[in-house]
Write a protein that holds these residues in place. Sequence first.
Motif, PDB file in Angstrom:
ATOM      1  N   GLN A  22      -7.147  25.643  35.756  1.00 54.79           N
ATOM      2  CA  GLN A  22      -6.313  24.532  36.184  1.00 54.79           C
ATOM      3  C   GLN A  22      -5.259  24.984  37.187  1.00 54.79           C
ATOM      4  O   GLN A  22      -4.970  24.305  38.164  1.00 54.79           O
ATOM      5  N   GLN A  27      -5.529  21.385  45.455  1.00 55.63           N
ATOM      6  CA  GLN A  27      -4.969  20.048  45.435  1.00 55.63           C
ATOM      7  C   GLN A  27      -6.012  19.036  45.869  1.00 55.63           C
ATOM      8  O   GLN A  27      -6.874  19.320  46.702  1.00 55.63           O
ATOM      9  N   GLN A  28      -5.935  17.862  45.288  1.00 60.04           N
ATOM     10  CA  GLN A  28      -6.869  16.814  45.672  1.00 60.04           C
ATOM     11  C   GLN A  28      -6.607  16.409  47.115  1.00 60.04           C
ATOM     12  O   GLN A  28      -5.470  16.142  47.502  1.00 60.04           O
ATOM     13  N   GLN A  29      -7.662  16.369  47.927  1.00 61.69           N
ATOM     14  CA  GLN A  29      -7.498  16.065  49.342  1.00 61.69           C
ATOM     15  C   GLN A  29      -7.251  14.569  49.548  1.00 61.69           C
ATOM     16  O   GLN A  29      -7.885  13.725  48.912  1.00 61.69           O
ATOM     17  N   ARG A  30      -6.314  14.265  50.448  1.00 58.26           N
ATOM     18  CA  ARG A  30      -6.017  12.887  50.801  1.00 58.26           C
ATOM     19  C   ARG A  30      -6.559  12.620  52.204  1.00 58.26           C
ATOM     20  O   ARG A  30      -6.571  13.504  53.045  1.00 58.26           O
ATOM     21  N   ASP A  57      -3.605  19.589  52.515  1.00 55.36           N
ATOM     22  CA  ASP A  57      -4.339  18.740  51.573  1.00 55.36           C
ATOM     23  C   ASP A  57      -4.740  17.407  52.201  1.00 55.36           C
ATOM     24  O   ASP A  57      -5.248  16.520  51.515  1.00 55.36           O
TER      25      ASP A  57
END
Length: 249
Positions: A22, A27-30, A57
């Motif tokens: 974790q 990071q979740q891509q925007r 990101d």
Amino acid sequence: MSKLRIIVGALLALVLLAGCGQAGAPQQQRTLTVLAAASLTESFEELGARFTADHPDVRVQFDYQGSSTLAEQIRQGRAADVFASADTKNMDKVRDLVGTPEILATNKLTIVVPPGNPAGIASLADLAAPGRTVVVCAPQVPCGSATQEVTRRSGTQLKPVSEEDDVKSVLNKVVAGEADAGLVYVTDARAAGSRVQAVDFPESQQVINTYPIATIAAAPQPQLAAEFMAFARGPVGREILANHGFGAP
């Protein structure tokens, strides 16, 4: 007892591995969607690369088309974050669907001809000579509206063989040798490099296109949209636009 220690040890190892996974997860891509006038293609590609360097990101998704087409898509409910138009007229069409527009840059027309200028084009008036094949933008597109205005003011009557939906299509027809000349922005002529030859004409100074940029009210990424707009109008953005031949706001 040793079996119990083994089981407990194994469970602890799994917990540690899960924690590490974790912690190291990216990071979740925007995705930021920018609708931009076709004439902004090269400058916005560079601008996007600089923006994502500061926002690793974020993926900037550009759609370059004629401003009138993009404005209509926004009116039809297309989801996007930022709109950059090549004129104020098309921005005004979506005024109720965007935030407060800010001026990004300015631009003006020039004539482009194939290398060597085989038709001997030297002025705007030369485009109206019999036998000359000329390509322009369609009237609803900013470069087409500018073409109509500059020819009206100069009293030049053109009979184009083609009216294109965006300025890049005009440029490409000249590059392909399908026309003696085309009317495009100075920035497009610069971007084409040695593939075309630019013929500047004094009448172009009378018709300057103003490029507004605005965030879209229903933007999926409103904060990113505001950051991109500020970045485009800030020192880095203005330097990039100037390097591509745009005038200051």
